[in-house]
Design a protein around this motif. Structure first.
Motif, PDB file in Angstrom:
ATOM      1  N   LYS A 143      -2.404-162.642  30.464  1.00 13.12           N
ATOM      2  CA  LYS A 143      -2.879-161.818  29.336  1.00 13.12           C
ATOM      3  C   LYS A 143      -2.305-160.408  29.472  1.00 13.12           C
ATOM      4  N   GLU A 176     -12.129-152.243  28.763  1.00 11.53           N
ATOM      5  CA  GLU A 176     -12.873-152.400  27.506  1.00 11.53           C
ATOM      6  C   GLU A 176     -12.545-153.702  26.785  1.00 11.53           C
ATOM      7  N   MET A 177     -11.388-154.197  27.122  1.00  9.77           N
ATOM      8  CA  MET A 177     -10.942-155.382  26.380  1.00  9.77           C
ATOM      9  C   MET A 177     -11.356-156.696  27.028  1.00  9.77           C
ATOM     10  N   LEU A 178     -12.069-156.583  28.183  1.00  8.03           N
ATOM     11  CA  LEU A 178     -12.470-157.813  28.879  1.00  8.03           C
ATOM     12  C   LEU A 178     -13.655-158.475  28.178  1.00  8.03           C
ATOM     13  N   SER A 179     -13.723-159.808  28.303  1.00  8.25           N
ATOM     14  CA  SER A 179     -14.876-160.547  27.768  1.00  8.25           C
ATOM     15  C   SER A 179     -16.045-160.324  28.703  1.00  8.25           C
ATOM     16  N   GLY A 180     -17.262-160.743  28.273  1.00  7.26           N
ATOM     17  CA  GLY A 180     -18.454-160.579  29.125  1.00  7.26           C
ATOM     18  C   GLY A 180     -18.277-161.236  30.472  1.00  7.26           C
ATOM     19  N   GLY A 181     -17.774-162.443  30.471  1.00  5.24           N
ATOM     20  CA  GLY A 181     -17.569-163.196  31.724  1.00  5.24           C
ATOM     21  C   GLY A 181     -16.522-162.524  32.581  1.00  5.24           C
ATOM     22  N   GLU A 182     -15.434-162.110  31.910  1.00 12.06           N
ATOM     23  CA  GLU A 182     -14.351-161.434  32.646  1.00 12.06           C
ATOM     24  C   GLU A 182     -14.879-160.149  33.295  1.00 12.06           C
ATOM     25  N   ARG A 183     -15.714-159.427  32.581  1.00  9.23           N
ATOM     26  CA  ARG A 183     -16.322-158.187  33.112  1.00  9.23           C
ATOM     27  C   ARG A 183     -17.166-158.505  34.331  1.00  9.23           C
ATOM     28  N   ASP A 218     -19.480-169.176  33.725  1.00  3.21           N
ATOM     29  CA  ASP A 218     -19.430-170.584  33.332  1.00  3.21           C
ATOM     30  C   ASP A 218     -19.375-171.440  34.591  1.00  3.21           C
TER      31      ASP A 218
END
Ligand code: ATP
Length: 744
Positions: free
Chosen positions: A639, A645-652, A682
């Motif tokens: 990616k 700021e651009m990370l998803s909740g899980g990625e964060r 997940d």
């Protein structure tokens, strides 16, 4: 393993006493929502000394105490006890087990105990800090707090990392030193202010003291001058005294002698004045002598007459006797008659009537008598007459001799007097000469004495002046006026001494102008003010010294912090990159130490729409205040996302977990509590998370509050928290299967 157990009583939903034993590296706490799991995590915070009630989801301290329910009354106290295994001396105390306990009451009072003994919060904080256990530290990640490490600003992030690296102890010391430094600087300013206040008065007094010093120098000079002057004056007075005394005595003696001599001479002369008397005496004697001579002459004549008559009588007698023998010749010789006639004439001349009568009688006899009887008779008569005449002769001779003696006496007196007069005359001349000489000499002596008297008078004045000067010197320069020792033969002209006196007078005037009066008070005050100033100066120096020491300490601490921080960040970076790529199956992540303008950051924090790091216009002339911070850079595999700021909740969640774990691995705390950190993961990521915690548990004991099945499966011990009808949390040890059940 350090953690042994946690005991709660009356804390929040744990109305009754509940104990958790941490016998495994990973302890899982499971239970349905609202059962009280997070209260357990907060119990940790509480017992470790957390002061923020808010961070334990309360408004007041009371909110932390079991508040009661329909079925169970509220508690008056809440207590939490955390027991550590100290066999390996996690804490520097001589106990194998250390139990830290905190108790609060409804009146907000708090007690801390270590192994049952009351201690201060500070003691707890220090003891825990030494074992890298912070109060609200990095090792207790509350629910929803996991990505806080990502959302905070770079400076706050830096703080969190410092905390994780165990640098808080330095930070605390640094802050404390900075506070002390600040306080010291305030003190310096304050003392400098005091010194500035003292300064004008001190300067004024200094000038006064200088004046006094000058006056004192002058006084010393005056003392020396007096020393010499008075010594010389004393010697002078003595010398003149001696001289006058030695001169005066012989002069006085001489005067006396001369006066005596003069008196004598005068006496002589006064006697001469009486010479007239003597002359009169001489005249008198002459007169007397003349009379005496006349008397003598007449006596002589009487004697001569008697002698004549006597001779006549003798002759008559002889005649008669011859006539008697020669009777025939009875004649009267004419010579007899003539002699009678002469006698008569002589008697006539002397007017001696009696004699004449007698002579005539005798003559008649001559003429008339012729008879021898008659003649006999006549002879008898003549004899008788002769007798009478002899008698008369004797008498008159005596008278004549007497008169002669008187003349002799007078002549003797006369001669004596004449001699005296002559002598007097000679003596008078001598006396006059002496009188002249003595008078001259006496007036010379008197002049000399008068001169001495004048000198004495002058000396007396000089002596009086000397006495006055001595007294004055005593007043002006003190009792000890340091008389110089003069060699006895030392002499000099009087004018030198007069000059000395003049210069003393000048000095006196100058000294009077300088004014030494009240100098004692001024000196005392100056001493006091100077001491105060010196004290303040020392105080400032001491303070400056301690400020220097503090500055050095702060610099040292800053250096240590910077070094350890840089080193720590480097290590965290290594772990972070590893864990990140492990979690994301690739990609990179790193931390970067950055410097950011404080003002810019404030602006960015305060102004909506301004993104962190975005440039703001700052006036050029204003020096930028910068602070260090830590930024996170991520590059996800495949990616192009670079910003957090651009990370998803899980990625964060994964990124923050990776970072938290990385931080924990560099400086592992004795335990970590993770409250539902895994909530957003997940299944695949839950697995990776599980692996990581297992890895982490090798270094740190883990307490995991979770609903995640995968996480639960990793726990060695599982506790289930439930809440019954009494609304109080209950704790029970459960198996994995039960846990899965409870969690649902
Ligand atoms: P979730 O799974 O939803 O996060 P949880 O198990 O973590 O839930 P907690 O948040 O720990 O649950 O517990 C909250 C419960 O604790 C609430 O029901 C609240 O009423 C109760 N509680 C909190 N403070 C007190 C108190 N002082 N007295 C009684 N009960 C309290």
């Amino acid at each position: 393993m350090s953690l042994k157990s946690l005991e709660l009583a009356g804390f929040k939903s744990f109305a009754k006493k509940a104990t958790l034993s941490f016998d495994a590296p990973i302890t899982g706490i499971v239970g349905p929502n609202g059962s009280g799991k997070s209260n357990v995590a907060e119990a940790f915070r509480f017992v470790l000394g957390e002061q923020s009630v808010k961070s334990m989801r309360g408004k007041r301290t009371e909110d932390l105490i079991w508040n009661g329910s329909d079925r169970m009354p509220r508690s008056n106290r809440a207590s939490v006890k955390l027991t550590f295994d100290n066999a390996r001396r996690l804490f520097d105390v001589d106990f194998d087990e250390v139990a830290v306990e905190r108790v609060i009451h409804r009146d907000s009072s708090s007690e801390y105990l270590v192994n049952g003994s009351p201690v201060r919060l500070k003691d707890i904080v220090e003891m825990l800090g030494s074992a890298n256990i912070g109060v609200s530290g990095h090792h207790i990640i509350s629910q929803g707090e996991a990505d806080r490490i990502l959302s905070v600003n770079s400076r706050e992030r830096k703080g969190m990392i410092e905390d994780a690296l165990g640098l808080n102890v330095y930070l605390y010391k640094k802050e404390e030193s900075e506070r002390k430094l600040e306080k010291t600087r305030e003190n310096i300013n304050q003392v400098e202010g005091l010194r500035r206040e003292v300064k004008p008065h001190l300067s004024f007094l200094e000038k006064q003291v200088e004046k006094i010093e000058r006056a004192k120098d002058l006084q010393t000079a005056l003392r020396e001058a007096y020393g010499e002057y008075l010594a010389r004056e004393e010697a002078y007075v003595k010398e003149i005294h001696a001289r006058i005394d030695t001169s005066e005595k012989p002069l006085l003696e001489k005067q006396k002698t001369l006066e005596n001599n003069l008196a004598e001479a005068k006496e002589v002369l006064s006697k001469l004045e009486r010479a007239d008397e003597k002359t009169r005496g001489v005249v008198e004697i002459e007169t007397e002598l003349k009379a005496a001579r006349a008397e003598y002459d007449s006596a002589l004549q009487v004697v001569g007459r008697i002698e004549g008559e006597l001779a006549a009588v003798v002759r008559t007698k002889a005649d008669e006797e011859r006539k008697m023998s020669d009777e025939k010749e009875k004649t009267i010789p004419a010579s007899i008659v003539l002699s009678h006639i002469e006698e008569i004439e002589g008697a006539l001349l002397r007017k001696a009537v009696e004699e004449i009568i007698l002579i005539i009688k005798r003559l008649r006899e001559h003429v008339v008598s012729a008879a021898s009887s008659l003649r006999k008779e006549s002879i008898e008569m003549i004899k008788k007459r002769e007798e009478e005449l002899l008698e008369q002769k004797r008498t008159h001779e005596k008278d004549r001799d007497e008169k002669g003696r008187v003349i002799g006496d007078l002549e003797k007196r006369y001669a004596h007097l004449q001699k005296e007069i002559e002598e007097d005359r000679a003596g008078g001349r001598d006396a006059e000469r002496s009188l002249f000489t003595f008078s001259n000499e006496l007036s010379e002596v008197r002049v000399a004495l008068e001169r001495l008297r004048a000198e004495k008078e002058t000396l007396k004045l000089e002596e009086e002046e000397y006495t006055r000067d001595t007294l004055e010197a005593k007043v002006l320069v003190g009792e000890n006026n340091d008389r110089v020792h003069l060699a006895s033969n030392e002499s000099e002209s009087r004018s030198a001494q007069k000059d000395r006196k003049k210069s003393i007078e000048k000095m006196k005037v100058r000294l009077e102008d300088a004014g030494l009066s009240g100098s004692g008070d001024v000196l005392k005050e100056y001493e006091e003010v100077r001491e105060r100033d010196a004290f303040l100066e020392r105080e400032i120096l001491d303070l400056q010294k301690s400020a220097e020491t503090l500055t050095e300490l702060i610099d040292d601490l800053a250096e240590t912090l910077s070094r350890e921080f840089t080193e720590g960040v480097r290590k965290i970076n290594d772990e972070f990159t590893k864990l990140f790529s492990l979690m994301f199956g690739g990609g990179t992540a790193s931390l970067a130490i950055v410097r950011e303008a404080v003002r810019r950051r404030r602006l960015s924090a305060g102004q909506a729409g301004v993104l962190e790091g975005e440039e703001m216009s700052i006036p050029d002339d204003e020096p930028e205040e910068t602070e260090e911070g830590v930024e996170i850079k991520v590059a996800l595999p495949r990616k192009k996302i670079r910003g957090l700021e651009m990370l998803s909740g899980g990625e964060r969640a994964l990124t923050s977990i990776a970072l938290i774990f990385a931080m924990s691995q560099v400086n592992p705390p004795p335990f970590i509590i993770l409250d539902e950190t895994d909530a957003a993961l997940d299944e695949a990521n839950s697995k990776r998370y599980g692996d990581m915690i297992e890895d982490l548990s090798k270094r740190t004991q883990l307490i995991l509050i979770t609903h995640n099945r995968e996480t639960m499966s990793r726990g060695g011990v599982l506790y289930g928290v439930t809440m019954g009808a009494d609304a109080a949390s209950q704790l029970l040890s459960v198996s994995f299967v039960e846990a899965v059940q409870v969690a649902k």
